[in-house]
Design an enzyme around this catalytic site. Structure first.
Site, PDB file in Angstrom:
ATOM      1  N   ASP A 125       0.860  -1.205   0.000  1.00 22.07           N
ATOM      2  CA  ASP A 125       0.000   0.000   0.000  1.00 22.07           C
ATOM      3  C   ASP A 125       0.888   1.245   0.000  1.00 22.07           C
ATOM      4  OD1 ASP A 125      -2.380  -1.509   0.164  1.00 22.07           O
ATOM      5  OD2 ASP A 125      -2.069  -1.776   2.303  1.00 22.07           O
ATOM      6  N   HIS A 200      -1.559 -10.225  -8.405  1.00 23.69           N
ATOM      7  CA  HIS A 200      -2.738  -9.576  -8.995  1.00 23.69           C
ATOM      8  C   HIS A 200      -2.467  -8.099  -9.302  1.00 23.69           C
ATOM      9  CE1 HIS A 200      -4.889 -13.092  -7.440  1.00 23.69           C
ATOM     10  NE2 HIS A 200      -5.708 -12.840  -8.431  1.00 23.69           N
TER      11      HIS A 200
HETATM   12  C1  SAM Z   1      -1.856  -3.198  -2.504  1.00 21.22           C
HETATM   13  S1  SAM Z   1      -2.052  -4.789  -1.839  1.00 21.22           S
HETATM   14  C2  SAM Z   1      -0.987  -5.843  -2.831  1.00 21.22           C
HETATM   15  C3  SAM Z   1      -1.321  -7.295  -2.699  1.00 21.22           C
HETATM   16  C4  SAM Z   1      -0.397  -8.264  -3.446  1.00 21.22           C
HETATM   17  N1  SAM Z   1       0.955  -8.221  -2.901  1.00 21.22           N
HETATM   18  C5  SAM Z   1      -0.378  -7.979  -4.918  1.00 21.22           C
HETATM   19  O1  SAM Z   1       0.664  -7.487  -5.411  1.00 21.22           O
HETATM   20  O2  SAM Z   1      -1.376  -8.249  -5.576  1.00 21.22           O
HETATM   21  C6  SAM Z   1      -1.119  -4.702  -0.301  1.00 21.22           C
HETATM   22  C7  SAM Z   1      -1.521  -5.784   0.677  1.00 21.22           C
HETATM   23  O3  SAM Z   1      -0.718  -5.696   1.845  1.00 21.22           O
HETATM   24  C8  SAM Z   1      -1.531  -5.958   2.982  1.00 21.22           C
HETATM   25  N2  SAM Z   1      -0.863  -5.369   4.166  1.00 21.22           N
HETATM   26  C9  SAM Z   1      -0.742  -4.062   4.444  1.00 21.22           C
HETATM   27  N3  SAM Z   1      -0.054  -3.884   5.594  1.00 21.22           N
HETATM   28  C10 SAM Z   1       0.281  -5.133   6.047  1.00 21.22           C
HETATM   29  C11 SAM Z   1       0.990  -5.609   7.174  1.00 21.22           C
HETATM   30  N4  SAM Z   1       1.494  -4.763   8.081  1.00 21.22           N
HETATM   31  N5  SAM Z   1       1.140  -6.950   7.330  1.00 21.22           N
HETATM   32  C12 SAM Z   1       0.611  -7.795   6.424  1.00 21.22           C
HETATM   33  N6  SAM Z   1      -0.085  -7.396   5.327  1.00 21.22           N
HETATM   34  C13 SAM Z   1      -0.234  -6.082   5.119  1.00 21.22           C
HETATM   35  C14 SAM Z   1      -2.849  -5.300   2.618  1.00 21.22           C
HETATM   36  O4  SAM Z   1      -3.943  -5.775   3.366  1.00 21.22           O
HETATM   37  C15 SAM Z   1      -2.958  -5.668   1.142  1.00 21.22           C
HETATM   38  O5  SAM Z   1      -3.621  -6.897   0.944  1.00 21.22           O
END
Ligand code: SAM
Length: 220
Positions: A125, A200
């Site tokens: 994010d 994704h």
């Molecule tokens: C923008 S999405 C990208 C998902 C995947 N990596 C992709 O490229 O399709 C970022 C993901 O990181 C997760 N996330 C954010 N902060 C996190 C944390 N501290 N620990 C684990 N997951 C986290 C969010 O919930 C989200 O699903």
């Protein structure tokens, strides 16, 4: 760009082998405590819908994969994918597990120094505002933690479509953790099928012609 809606897997699917709540984890996270063997362990932070976890664990049966996803619904969705891909391949021993929880405290003190083969961070994010930068998954603290837990030669993969995040991360690593060495650019893979993308979000960015910045470090 808003995220597409996600479904929880049906309640009839028994996810117990591939999904853990953070409270159910062993005190120390290792291949031995999670998988009962000594295979190299790779961790993905923020697995989203779980494409990387599914394809990487299938392509590397000699390694174990732990996906940490803070949103329980996404962790369950990814676990459902893992389970279905295992059923499809008739594989009886899982080499991949999803954890629903925050990666940060787990990297702080639950992983032994020098014990990981790789850490994967794909499209974290962005937290655009400067004052929110400390909320980014890749920050000063996490860089130090990742460096501590990687074995010599272990890899950190970092991909994003946010140029500011990319540049900021490369600068931070050079300044705080020179043991990572030089950033190694990673190639864009040919994608003939929806599942050929690493994640994704990579698929989404490429399909919208948004540039993607990909780098790998190999820790000294
Ligand atoms: C923008 S999405 C990208 C998902 C995947 N990596 C992709 O490229 O399709 C970022 C993901 O990181 C997760 N996330 C954010 N902060 C996190 C944390 N501290 N620990 C684990 N997951 C986290 C969010 O919930 C989200 O699903």
């Amino acid at each position: 760009m808003p995220r597409s809606p996600i479904k929880r897997p049906p309640a009839s699917l028994d996810l117990s082998q591939v999904l853990r709540d953070v409270d159910e984890l062993p005190k120390k996270l290792s291949s031995s405590s999670l998988f009962g063997n000594s295979a190299p362990l790779e961790i993905e932070i923020g697995s989203g819908k779980g494409l990387f976890m599914t394809t990487a664990s299938a392509a590397n049966p000699g390694h174990n994969f732990l996906g940490i996803e803070i949103m329980a619904k996404y962790a369950a969705h990814s676990a459902g994918r893992l389970l279905r891909s295992r059923i499809d391949t008739q594989d009886s021993k899982p080499n991949a597990i999803m954890v629903a929880g925050n990666a940060e405290p787990l990297f702080q003190d639950r992983i032994d120094p020098g014990s990981l083969e790789a850490v994967h961070v794909y499209f974290p994010d962005p937290w655009w505002k400067k004052r929110h930068r400390k909320r980014r998954v890749v920050n000063e603290k996490s860089i130090r933690n990742i460096s501590r837990v990687l074995r010599p030669g272990g890899r950190l993969h970092f991909w994003t479509d946010v140029l500011d995040y990319f540049e900021n991360t490369v600068e931070m690593i050079a300044e705080l953790a020179p043991e990572f060495g030089v950033p190694i650019p990673e190639e864009e893979a040919a994608a003939n099928h929806d599942l050929d993308y690493r994640t994704h979000f990579e698929r989404r960015s490429r399909q919208h012609q948004i540039p993607v910045y990909r780098v790998r470090y190999e820790r000294h």
